[in-house]
Design an enzyme around this catalytic site. Structure first.
Site, PDB file in Angstrom:
ATOM      1  N   HIS A 164       0.939  -1.258  -0.115  1.00 32.90           N
ATOM      2  CA  HIS A 164      -0.015   0.108  -0.152  1.00 32.90           C
ATOM      3  C   HIS A 164       0.882   1.246   0.092  1.00 32.90           C
ATOM      4  CE1 HIS A 164      -3.313   2.751   1.523  1.00 32.90           C
ATOM      5  NE2 HIS A 164      -2.215   3.414   2.212  1.00 32.90           N
ATOM      6  N   GLU A 165       1.910   1.210   0.964  1.00 33.35           N
ATOM      7  CA  GLU A 165       2.694   2.464   1.048  1.00 33.35           C
ATOM      8  C   GLU A 165       3.427   2.733  -0.306  1.00 33.35           C
ATOM      9  OE1 GLU A 165       2.497   4.850   3.027  1.00 33.35           O
ATOM     10  OE2 GLU A 165       0.827   3.744   4.180  1.00 33.35           O
ATOM     11  N   HIS A 168       1.769   4.427  -3.004  1.00 34.41           N
ATOM     12  CA  HIS A 168       1.760   5.713  -3.218  1.00 34.41           C
ATOM     13  C   HIS A 168       2.858   6.389  -4.091  1.00 34.41           C
ATOM     14  CE1 HIS A 168      -1.571   6.616  -0.415  1.00 34.41           C
ATOM     15  NE2 HIS A 168      -0.954   5.964   0.483  1.00 34.41           N
ATOM     16  N   TYR A 179      -3.382  14.934  -2.846  1.00 33.91           N
ATOM     17  CA  TYR A 179      -3.917  14.132  -1.716  1.00 33.91           C
ATOM     18  C   TYR A 179      -4.832  14.962  -0.836  1.00 33.91           C
ATOM     19  CZ  TYR A 179      -3.351  10.601   2.010  1.00 33.91           C
ATOM     20  OH  TYR A 179      -3.530   9.493   2.613  1.00 33.91           O
ATOM     21  N   GLU A 188      -5.564   7.213  -1.911  1.00 35.61           N
ATOM     22  CA  GLU A 188      -5.630   5.870  -0.971  1.00 35.61           C
ATOM     23  C   GLU A 188      -6.348   4.723  -1.647  1.00 35.61           C
ATOM     24  OE1 GLU A 188      -4.720   5.273   2.227  1.00 35.61           O
ATOM     25  OE2 GLU A 188      -3.507   7.279   2.198  1.00 35.61           O
ATOM     26  N   ASP A 260     -10.537  20.010   4.747  1.00 36.05           N
ATOM     27  CA  ASP A 260      -9.363  19.588   3.944  1.00 36.05           C
ATOM     28  C   ASP A 260      -8.226  19.947   4.995  1.00 36.05           C
ATOM     29  OD1 ASP A 260      -7.212  18.886   2.266  1.00 36.05           O
ATOM     30  OD2 ASP A 260      -7.559  20.540   0.807  1.00 36.05           O
ATOM     31  N   HIS A 270      -9.375   8.734   3.827  1.00 37.87           N
ATOM     32  CA  HIS A 270      -9.203   7.361   4.278  1.00 37.87           C
ATOM     33  C   HIS A 270     -10.843   6.789   4.414  1.00 37.87           C
ATOM     34  CE1 HIS A 270      -5.185   8.435   5.547  1.00 37.87           C
ATOM     35  NE2 HIS A 270      -5.043   7.043   5.344  1.00 37.87           N
TER      36      HIS A 270
END
Length: 398
Positions: A164-165, A168, A179, A188, A260, A270
C-alpha cells in the site's frame, strides 16, 4: 495543494483520535506519541518539498536501515543491503523481503521497473520512533514503526501495508493524484488496490479466495478477524467496544464531507476511499480469476491516463473506456466495470442508467451485488449475440 506536503500514512487520523479516548493509559500514550510524531513529519516534509530531490536510480536495489527507536532518518544505521547477509532482526528481514515481493510484482505483472519505472532504489527504515503506530511513504523511502502491541503490532508484519505504502510512490510517479478530497481518496484507494493485489499475487489467491482485508496482521493484534479496511465490505473491517466501528462508506449516498485539514483527514481521504475500493473488488470478483490480471490492468491503465485532480466520476469513466480498449466494447470485462461503479452509486457518463435497473431487477432487492453484476454481463452478452445473429441473417438474405 499537492501530496508533496503530506506523508501518506497507513493509519487514518480517526483511528488515532479514537485511541486517544481509550480507557487504556498505554494505548492513549501510544496514540499521542504517534500523532505528535506525525505532526513533526508534516513540518519536515514541507521543508524537504522546498528542496526537491531526484529519485536515485539503482536497479531497484533494496537497503534497510535501523532507526533504533529514534525519529532521525539521517542517523539510522545500515541493517541489510541487496548483496549483504540476512539480518538477525526479524523486522529488517521482513521489510527487505516484502519490498522485494512488491518490486517483483510491479516488474512481472506491469513491466514496471521499481516505483518510478526507472529503477528507483528502495530504501526502508524500521524501528522508527517509540511505539510509533504507523507506516508511511514520504516520497523517497518507506518508514515503519514498531506499533504499541495493542492498537498495532510491528508494521513490517503486513505485506498489504507495505505494498500500500509503496503504491503511493507509484501513484506519485504516474499521475501524482493530489492528496485531498476525491483525488486523495482515489490516491488512497489505488494504494489499497496495489496492496491487495500484491498480497494475492504473493499467495497465489484468486479474487474469490482472497479476504480483501488491508493490514489484518498488524491492526489490533489481540483481536481476530478485523483489519484496517475491507475492500469487499467497506464499513465492516472492524467493530469493537474500544475503538468503535469502521466508518468507511461503500456508496456515494454515504459520501463523507470533511475539512481539507489533517484533523479532517484531508477531506476524508481514508473514509471515501471505501467507495472506489468496493468498485474494484466488485470488478475483480465479477470477472473472476486473479485480480491483478484484467481488473488490475484496467485500473492501472486508468491511473496512468488520469491527472492530479481526477475525481471519482472521471476515474470511473476512464476505467470503463480502458476496459473497452483492452477487451473490446461490450465485453464481459467492460460490463463488469460498468456494473461495479453503478453498484457504488456512480453511473458511467453516456451509458444508460437502465442497465443498472435491469441488473437490480434480475438480482432482486436484496440480491448479492456480485451476482447482480454477473447477471448484467450475461444479459449484455446475450444481446450482443442476438444483434450479431440478426446482422448475419440480413447479410445472408442479401
Amino acid at each position: 495543494m499537492t501530496s508533496d506536503f503530506r506523508h501518506q500514512c497507513i493509519t487514518p487520523p480517526y483511528l488515532l483520535e479514537r485511541a486517544l479516548r481509550s480507557d487504556d493509559r498505554e494505548v492513549r500514550q501510544a496514540a499521542l506519541n504517534t500523532m505528535l510524531t506525525t505532526a513533526h513529519l508534516r513540518g519536515e516534509r514541507a521543508v524537504r518539498a522546498a528542496f526537491p530531490g531526484v529519485a536515485t536510480p539503482g536497479n531497484a536495489r533494496r537497503t534497510i536501515y535501523d532507526c533504533r527507536n529514534t525519529t532521525s532518518l539521517p542517523f539510522a544505521v545500515l541493517a541489510r543491503s541487496e548483496d549483504g547477509p540476512e539480518s538477525t532482526d526479524a523486522s529488517v528481514n521482513r521489510a527487505f523481503d516484502m519490498l522485494g515481493k512488491t518490486r517483483d510484482f510491479f516488474q512481472q505483472v506491469f513491466a514496471r521497473n521499481s516505483i518510478d519505472g526507472h529503477g528507483m532504489r528502495l530504501n526502508g527504515y524500521v524501528h522508527y520512533g517509540h511505539e510509533f503506530a504507523n507506516a508511511f511513504w514520504d516520497g523517497r523511502e518507506m518508514v515503519f514503526g514498531d506499533g504499541d502491541g495493542r492498537l498495532f503490532s510491528d508494521l513490517t508484519g503486513s505485506i498489504s501495508v507495505i505494498a500500500h505504502e509503496l503504491g503511493h510512490g507509484v501513484t506519485e510517479h504516474t499521475t501524482g493524484l493530489e492528496y485531498h478530497n476525491q483525488s486523495g481518496a482515489l490516491n488512497e484507494s489505488m494504494s489499497d488496490v496495489f496492496g491487495a493485489m500484491v498480497e494475492q499475487w504473493t499467495l497465489g489467491q484468486t479474487a474469490e479466495q482472497a479476504d480483501w482485508l488491508i493490514g489484518r496482521e498488524v491492526f489490533t493484534p489481540q483481536i481476530e478477524a478485523d483489519a484496517l479496511r475491507s475492500m469487499k465490505a467497506p464499513g465492516h473491517a472492524w467493530n469493537t467496544e474500544k475503538y468503535g466501528k469502521d466508518p468507511q462508506p461503500d456508496h456515494m449516498s454515504k459520501y463523507v464531507n470533511m475539512p481539507d485539514t489533517y484533523e479532517g483527514d484531508w477531506g476524508a481521504v481514508h473514509y471515501n476511499s471505501g467507495i472506489p475500493n468496493k468498485a474494484f473488488y466488485l470488478t475483480a470478483a465479477t470477472i473472476g480469476g486473479y485480480s491483478w490480471e484484467a481488473a488490475g490492468l484496467i485500473w492501472f491503465e486508468a491511473l496512468k491516463a488520469s491527472n492530479s485532480e481526477t475525481r471519482f466520476q472521471e476515474f470511473a469513466d476512464t476505467t470503463y473506456r480502458k476496459a473497452g480498449e483492452l477487451y473490446e466494447a461490450g465485453s464481459a470485462e467492460q460490463m463488469a466495470v460498468l456494473g461495479a461503479w453503478q453498484e457504488v452509486g456512480i453511473s458511467i457518463t453516456g451509458v444508460s442508467a437502465g442497465l443498472a435497473r435491469a441488473r437490480n431487477r434480475t438480482a432482486g432487492r436484496n440480491g448479492d451485488a456480485t451476482a447482480a453484476v454477473r447477471a448484467l454481463t450475461a444479459q449484455v452478452q446475450e444481446l450482443s449475440r442476438d444483434v450479431a445473429a440478426l446482422k448475419g441473417r440480413v447479410t445472408a438474405g442479401g
